[in-house]
Design an enzyme around this catalytic site. Sequence first.
Site, PDB file in Angstrom:
ATOM      1  N   ARG A  68       0.823  -1.216   0.000  1.00 39.59           N
ATOM      2  CA  ARG A  68       0.000   0.000   0.000  1.00 39.59           C
ATOM      3  C   ARG A  68       0.852   1.259   0.000  1.00 39.59           C
ATOM      4  O   ARG A  68       0.456   2.296  -0.526  1.00 39.59           O
ATOM      5  CB  ARG A  68      -0.985  -0.021   1.177  1.00 39.59           C
ATOM      6  CG  ARG A  68      -2.082  -1.050   1.006  1.00 39.59           C
ATOM      7  CD  ARG A  68      -2.986  -1.118   2.224  1.00 39.59           C
ATOM      8  NE  ARG A  68      -2.314  -1.556   3.427  1.00 39.59           N
ATOM      9  CZ  ARG A  68      -2.099  -2.822   3.770  1.00 39.59           C
ATOM     10  NH1 ARG A  68      -2.534  -3.794   2.993  1.00 39.59           N
ATOM     11  NH2 ARG A  68      -1.455  -3.134   4.877  1.00 39.59           N
ATOM     12  N   GLU A 105       3.207  -6.073  13.389  1.00 38.79           N
ATOM     13  CA  GLU A 105       2.233  -6.204  14.470  1.00 38.79           C
ATOM     14  C   GLU A 105       1.721  -7.648  14.503  1.00 38.79           C
ATOM     15  O   GLU A 105       1.390  -8.179  15.545  1.00 38.79           O
ATOM     16  CB  GLU A 105       1.074  -5.224  14.215  1.00 38.79           C
ATOM     17  CG  GLU A 105       0.070  -5.149  15.347  1.00 38.79           C
ATOM     18  CD  GLU A 105      -1.149  -4.313  15.001  1.00 38.79           C
ATOM     19  OE1 GLU A 105      -1.195  -3.745  13.890  1.00 38.79           O
ATOM     20  OE2 GLU A 105      -2.056  -4.245  15.840  1.00 38.79           O
TER      21      GLU A 105
END
Length: 185
Positions: A68, A105
Site C-alpha cells: 500500500r 504487528e
Amino acid sequence: MTGVDETVAHAAIKALIRTIPDYPKPGILFRDVTTLLSDGPGFRAAIDALVEPHRGARIAKIAAIEARGFIVGGAMADRLGAGFVPLRKRGKLPHTVVGVDYELEYGVDRVEVHADAIEAGDRILVVDDLIATGGTALAAIALIEQLGGVVCGVAAIIDLPDLGGSDRIRALGHEVHALCAFAGD
Ligand code: AMP
C-alpha cells in the site's frame, strides 16, 4: 495529538478509512485504506496533505514499503518531483539487494531494496500507509542508512500511537508526519 497533523480536512480523510475487525487474524483491527484510495477527492486530499510538510525539503527519492505504501508513495513522488524506490518483501527484486528482517504487528517479515537504488547523500523520505509498532519503518530507515541515504522523515496516512512506533522513530531523531491516528491497536 503529537505528530499527527489533524485538521478538519484530515478528519474527512480519516472518515474514509474502513476498519475491519479480526483481519488478518483475531484481535487485529485492520485499518483499510482502500476505501480512501477509491475516493478521488479523498485520495487527492490525502496526497496533498502528505506532501505539504516536505515541499522545499529537496527530497531526492521516496522509499515506499510494499504494497500500500507504493500507491501513496508513487503519487507523492510525482507531486514532489522526486524519484521512487520500492522497498519490497523478500525475493521480489531482480537485481542485487540488501535486506533487513523486522517484526510486524502480526508476524515477522523482511524488507529488501536494490543496492544501487540509493546513493550516498540522497535525501530520502520513507512512506507507508500506516505505522503500528514502527518495525517496518525502522527496517526501512536502517536499509536506507546502510546505503548512505539521508532519511528526511517518515510519512504515513495513519498512526497507531498506542503501539509506540511513531515515538520509536522520533526517538531516533526522525520526523514522523501522519494524517490521522486511531486509538488502541
Ligand atoms: P509496523 O511495522 O508494526 O509499524 O506495521 C506497519 C505495517 O503493517 C504497514 O505496512 C501496514 O500496512 C501494516 N499494518 C500493521 N498493522 C496494521 C493495521 N492494524 N491495519 C492495517 N495495516 C497494518
